[in-house]
Write an enzyme that holds these catalytic residues in place. Structure first.
Site, short mmCIF file in Angstrom:
data_model
loop_
_atom_site.label_atom_id
_atom_site.label_comp_id
_atom_site.label_asym_id
_atom_site.label_seq_id
_atom_site.Cartn_x
_atom_site.Cartn_y
_atom_site.Cartn_z
N LYS A 14 33.93 50.66 42.21
CA LYS A 14 33.09 49.91 41.28
C LYS A 14 32.70 48.53 41.81
CE LYS A 14 36.01 49.92 37.78
NZ LYS A 14 37.18 50.74 38.12
N ARG A 89 36.80 49.53 28.75
CA ARG A 89 37.86 50.42 29.23
C ARG A 89 38.50 51.19 28.09
NH1 ARG A 89 39.20 47.61 34.14
NH2 ARG A 89 40.71 48.74 35.37
N ARG A 128 44.04 49.78 50.39
CA ARG A 128 43.63 48.45 49.92
C ARG A 128 44.86 47.55 49.72
NH1 ARG A 128 40.25 47.86 44.38
NH2 ARG A 128 42.28 47.74 43.38
N ARG A 134 47.09 42.34 45.94
CA ARG A 134 47.12 42.58 44.49
C ARG A 134 48.46 43.18 44.07
NH1 ARG A 134 41.53 44.83 42.02
NH2 ARG A 134 43.09 45.83 40.68
N ARG A 145 48.16 53.34 36.49
CA ARG A 145 46.79 52.94 36.16
C ARG A 145 45.90 54.17 36.01
NH1 ARG A 145 46.19 49.42 41.11
NH2 ARG A 145 43.98 49.11 40.64
P1 ADP Z 1 40.91 48.53 38.91
O1 ADP Z 1 39.62 49.11 38.45
O2 ADP Z 1 41.16 48.75 40.36
O3 ADP Z 1 42.10 48.90 38.06
P2 ADP Z 1 40.27 45.84 37.89
O4 ADP Z 1 40.17 44.64 38.75
O5 ADP Z 1 39.05 46.29 37.17
O6 ADP Z 1 40.84 46.95 38.86
O7 ADP Z 1 41.42 45.63 36.79
C1 ADP Z 1 42.73 45.23 37.12
C2 ADP Z 1 43.62 45.17 35.89
O8 ADP Z 1 43.12 44.19 34.97
C3 ADP Z 1 43.70 46.46 35.05
O9 ADP Z 1 44.64 47.38 35.55
C4 ADP Z 1 44.12 45.87 33.68
O10 ADP Z 1 45.47 45.52 33.67
C5 ADP Z 1 43.33 44.58 33.61
N1 ADP Z 1 42.00 44.79 32.98
C6 ADP Z 1 40.79 44.66 33.58
N2 ADP Z 1 39.79 44.95 32.73
C7 ADP Z 1 40.37 45.26 31.56
C8 ADP Z 1 39.87 45.69 30.29
N3 ADP Z 1 38.55 45.83 30.08
N4 ADP Z 1 40.76 45.96 29.30
C9 ADP Z 1 42.08 45.83 29.50
N5 ADP Z 1 42.63 45.45 30.66
C10 ADP Z 1 41.79 45.16 31.69
#
Ligand code: ADP
Length: 191
Positions: A14, A89, A128, A134, A145
């Site tokens: 993404k 999400r 990654r 991270r 996740r």
């Molecule tokens: P990825 O898609 O690789 O999981 P992101 O950078 O989008 O990585 O998100 C990392 C973390 O941030 C998620 O696992 C969650 O803990 C939190 N997070 C991000 N966006 C949201 C959201 N819209 N709602 C709830 N938690 C979120």
């Protein structure tokens, strides 16, 4: 205005594809993951909460995320459009996004679902993790996740499906192949 939701499991690409979309279509990129990591860096109250939840692979509560997003949309009053990455999400977040945009007389035009097989996701995230620094790119958290994605985030797909905005994108090709499919889907909605 062109508002895009980029959707997909962790590791689906993404972020990478968002950068390409931003360059080509001139949209503002709002990544909730990046916004939360910025809060963590700044050491805010939200950042402290996010830090704990993210490293466990759990979601940050809907109301916290919705407030962050609401604030950030208002930072770009002259935007040509937005790309929402990592949001919505949950179904609650999808409904909140619809009403947030409605208040501003705009809407989501297209949802891009980057589809990648689970084995490939795990492989990519482990690679990654070697350089990303991270806290959530380790095997145990990656598996969690993906599990939460299937449980809480897949219903978001049906939400956009019902609105006729869902576009499945084959996410296991090269970066350019995936981007070409994305452009076709976006251009179709603009035509
Ligand atoms: P990825 O898609 O690789 O999981 P992101 O950078 O989008 O990585 O998100 C990392 C973390 O941030 C998620 O696992 C969650 O803990 C939190 N997070 C991000 N966006 C949201 C959201 N819209 N709602 C709830 N938690 C979120």
């Amino acid at each position: 205005m062109l508002n895009v939701v980029i959707f997909g499991a962790p590791g689906s690409g993404k972020g990478t594809q968002s950068d390409l979309i931003v360059k080509k279509y001139g949209l503002v990129h709002l990544s909730t993951g990046d916004l939360l990591r910025a809060e963590i860096e700044k050491g805010t109250k939200t950042g402290k909460l996010a830090n704990e939840l993210i490293s466990k692979g759990s979601f940050v509560p809907d109301d916290v995320i919705i407030e962050i997003l609401n604030k950030n949309i208002d930072l770009y009053p002259t935007a040509k459009g937005f790309i929402f990455d990592g949001f919505p999400r949950t179904v609650v977040q999808s409904e909140a996004l619809d009403s947030m945009l409605k208040k501003r007389n705009i809407k989501v035009n297209v949802m891009l679902n980057i589809d990648v097989k689970t084995d490939e996701l795990v492989k990519r995230l482990l690679i990654r993790g070697k350089t990303s620094g991270r806290s959530d790119d380790n095997l145990e958290t990656i598996q969690k996740r993906i599990r939460i994605y299937e449980e809480k985030t897949l219903p978001v797909m049906q939400f956009y499906d019902r609105q006729g905005k869902h576009n499945r994108i084959k996410g296991d090709g090269t970066m350019d192949e995936v981007f070409a499919e994305i452009c076709t889907a976006i251009d179709k909605t603009k035509a």
